[in-house]
Write a protein that holds these residues in place. Structure first.
Motif, PDB file in Angstrom:
ATOM      1  N   GLN A 108       0.842  -1.191   0.000  1.00 43.74           N
ATOM      2  CA  GLN A 108       0.000   0.000   0.000  1.00 43.74           C
ATOM      3  C   GLN A 108       0.879   1.243   0.000  1.00 43.74           C
ATOM      4  N   ASN A 109       0.403   2.318  -0.632  1.00 47.46           N
ATOM      5  CA  ASN A 109       1.147   3.570  -0.648  1.00 47.46           C
ATOM      6  C   ASN A 109       0.874   4.334   0.646  1.00 47.46           C
ATOM      7  N   TYR A 110       1.925   4.671   1.359  1.00 43.79           N
ATOM      8  CA  TYR A 110       1.788   5.427   2.600  1.00 43.79           C
ATOM      9  C   TYR A 110       2.398   6.816   2.518  1.00 43.79           C
ATOM     10  N   GLU A 111       3.100   7.115   1.438  1.00 45.14           N
ATOM     11  CA  GLU A 111       3.787   8.396   1.337  1.00 45.14           C
ATOM     12  C   GLU A 111       2.949   9.428   0.602  1.00 45.14           C
ATOM     13  N   ALA A 112       2.786  10.580   1.226  1.00 51.57           N
ATOM     14  CA  ALA A 112       1.988  11.656   0.641  1.00 51.57           C
ATOM     15  C   ALA A 112       2.556  12.115  -0.702  1.00 51.57           C
ATOM     16  N   LYS A 113       3.893  12.058  -0.853  1.00 51.06           N
ATOM     17  CA  LYS A 113       4.486  12.528  -2.108  1.00 51.06           C
ATOM     18  C   LYS A 113       4.090  11.652  -3.301  1.00 51.06           C
ATOM     19  N   HIS A 114       3.604  10.439  -3.048  1.00 57.12           N
ATOM     20  CA  HIS A 114       3.163   9.554  -4.126  1.00 57.12           C
ATOM     21  C   HIS A 114       1.636   9.403  -4.152  1.00 57.12           C
ATOM     22  N   ALA A 115       0.920  10.309  -3.529  1.00 58.11           N
ATOM     23  CA  ALA A 115      -0.535  10.207  -3.436  1.00 58.11           C
ATOM     24  C   ALA A 115      -1.207  10.156  -4.808  1.00 58.11           C
ATOM     25  N   HIS A 116      -0.619  10.814  -5.781  1.00 58.44           N
ATOM     26  CA  HIS A 116      -1.212  10.810  -7.124  1.00 58.44           C
ATOM     27  C   HIS A 116      -0.588   9.740  -8.019  1.00 58.44           C
ATOM     28  N   ASP A 117       0.756   9.701  -8.070  1.00 61.03           N
ATOM     29  CA  ASP A 117       1.402   8.808  -9.042  1.00 61.03           C
ATOM     30  C   ASP A 117       1.406   7.346  -8.622  1.00 61.03           C
ATOM     31  N   ALA A 118       1.142   7.039  -7.352  1.00 62.04           N
ATOM     32  CA  ALA A 118       1.028   5.637  -6.908  1.00 62.04           C
ATOM     33  C   ALA A 118      -0.197   5.493  -6.008  1.00 62.04           C
ATOM     34  N   LYS A 119      -1.268   6.125  -6.434  1.00 59.14           N
ATOM     35  CA  LYS A 119      -2.489   6.155  -5.617  1.00 59.14           C
ATOM     36  C   LYS A 119      -3.006   4.755  -5.286  1.00 59.14           C
ATOM     37  N   LEU A 120      -2.841   3.819  -6.196  1.00 60.46           N
ATOM     38  CA  LEU A 120      -3.352   2.459  -5.990  1.00 60.46           C
ATOM     39  C   LEU A 120      -2.290   1.520  -5.410  1.00 60.46           C
ATOM     40  N   GLY A 121      -1.146   2.078  -5.009  1.00 60.90           N
ATOM     41  CA  GLY A 121      -0.127   1.285  -4.330  1.00 60.90           C
ATOM     42  C   GLY A 121       1.056   0.926  -5.211  1.00 60.90           C
ATOM     43  N   TRP A 122       1.825  -0.038  -4.721  1.00 66.23           N
ATOM     44  CA  TRP A 122       3.070  -0.463  -5.338  1.00 66.23           C
ATOM     45  C   TRP A 122       3.101  -1.971  -5.477  1.00 66.23           C
ATOM     46  N   TYR A 123       3.841  -2.423  -6.453  1.00 64.29           N
ATOM     47  CA  TYR A 123       4.138  -3.854  -6.596  1.00 64.29           C
ATOM     48  C   TYR A 123       5.647  -3.998  -6.677  1.00 64.29           C
ATOM     49  N   ARG A 124       6.135  -5.072  -6.114  1.00 66.04           N
ATOM     50  CA  ARG A 124       7.543  -5.435  -6.233  1.00 66.04           C
ATOM     51  C   ARG A 124       7.602  -6.809  -6.875  1.00 66.04           C
ATOM     52  N   TYR A 125       8.439  -6.930  -7.882  1.00 67.76           N
ATOM     53  CA  TYR A 125       8.669  -8.201  -8.577  1.00 67.76           C
ATOM     54  C   TYR A 125      10.157  -8.515  -8.488  1.00 67.76           C
ATOM     55  N   ASP A 126      10.482  -9.784  -8.441  1.00 69.79           N
ATOM     56  CA  ASP A 126      11.875 -10.217  -8.444  1.00 69.79           C
ATOM     57  C   ASP A 126      12.299 -10.556  -9.865  1.00 69.79           C
ATOM     58  N   SER A 127      13.553 -10.259 -10.175  1.00 67.14           N
ATOM     59  CA  SER A 127      14.116 -10.624 -11.465  1.00 67.14           C
ATOM     60  C   SER A 127      15.601 -10.910 -11.257  1.00 67.14           C
ATOM     61  N   ARG A 128      16.236 -11.489 -12.267  1.00 66.18           N
ATOM     62  CA  ARG A 128      17.656 -11.841 -12.184  1.00 66.18           C
ATOM     63  C   ARG A 128      18.337 -11.561 -13.508  1.00 66.18           C
ATOM     64  N   PHE A 129      19.600 -11.183 -13.416  1.00 63.54           N
ATOM     65  CA  PHE A 129      20.382 -10.950 -14.626  1.00 63.54           C
ATOM     66  C   PHE A 129      21.841 -11.281 -14.369  1.00 63.54           C
ATOM     67  N   SER A 130      22.580 -11.465 -15.454  1.00 60.86           N
ATOM     68  CA  SER A 130      24.014 -11.715 -15.343  1.00 60.86           C
ATOM     69  C   SER A 130      24.769 -10.714 -16.216  1.00 60.86           C
ATOM     70  N   LEU A 131      25.947 -10.350 -15.730  1.00 59.23           N
ATOM     71  CA  LEU A 131      26.834  -9.439 -16.449  1.00 59.23           C
ATOM     72  C   LEU A 131      28.171 -10.121 -16.695  1.00 59.23           C
ATOM     73  N   PRO A 132      28.767  -9.884 -17.853  1.00 60.02           N
ATOM     74  CA  PRO A 132      30.055 -10.518 -18.140  1.00 60.02           C
ATOM     75  C   PRO A 132      31.199  -9.897 -17.340  1.00 60.02           C
ATOM     76  N   VAL A 133      32.165 -10.720 -17.047  1.00 58.42           N
ATOM     77  CA  VAL A 133      33.422 -10.279 -16.445  1.00 58.42           C
ATOM     78  C   VAL A 133      34.503 -10.552 -17.485  1.00 58.42           C
TER      79      VAL A 133
END
Length: 175
Positions: A108-133
């Motif tokens: 749920q969105n609790y921050e007033a600064k995001h009252a408009h742009d994240a009014k319906l809340g937030w989602y977090r998804y996991d992802s993975r990537f690899s970088l060459p060495v």
């Protein structure tokens, strides 16, 4: 908009049959100083793009706020070393990272600064990537990272990629 025929990232499976995005080139070099203005400029190419998360079919929109937040967030400013380099280079695989994202969590969105742009809340998804060495211009192994895709659910009902956070090195494997 990104040229889908000229991608530098591929989706593959690791040894445990989990999907991972393999990034084949480092475009933002150096660990001591990342040019976040150049990263922001690169991120602007994603404006107005829409990508679908395959695990749940969610459509994720990208707008200018993504470019600004990705390159200028508090999370980004505190990154140093390999984590900063990993975040900057993960940007080039944004479509693939969204596509393989999994494990959605609603907050749920609790921050007033995001009252408009994240009014319906937030989602977090996991992802993975690899970088060459590299060693002597040859790829000798890949470092694997976990990353969290932070999605804001806006007042207009759309979901927007807001930032990529919580970058953690997971392991490495030989090319």
């Amino acid at each position: 908009m990104i040229d889908s025929d000229n991608r530098n990232a591929i989706i593959r499976e690791d040894e445990n049959h989990n999907r991972i995005v393999q990034i084949n080139e480092i475009i933002f070099k150096g660990k001591q100083h990342i040019d976040w203005d150049a990263v922001r400029t690169y991120a602007l190419r994603y404006i107005d793009a829409i990508y679908v998360i395959s695990s749940d079919g969610a459509s994720i929109h990208l707008d200018k706020k993504f470019a600004d937040e990705f390159a200028g967030s508090i999370d980004t400013k505190r990154l140093r070393g390999a984590s900063a380099k990993a975040k900057a280079n993960a940007l080039q695989a944004t479509p693939e990272l969204l596509q393989i994202s999994c494990n959605p969590r609603y907050i749920q969105n609790y921050e007033a600064k995001h009252a408009h742009d994240a009014k319906l809340g937030w989602y977090r998804y996991d992802s993975r990537f690899s970088l060459p060495v590299y060693e002597n211009d040859q790829i000798i192994r890949y470092n694997v990272f976990k990353i969290t895709m932070l999605i804001r659910h806006a007042e207009d009902g759309r979901k927007y990629l807001y930032d990529m956070v919580n970058i953690k090195k997971e392991t490495e494997y030989t090319a």
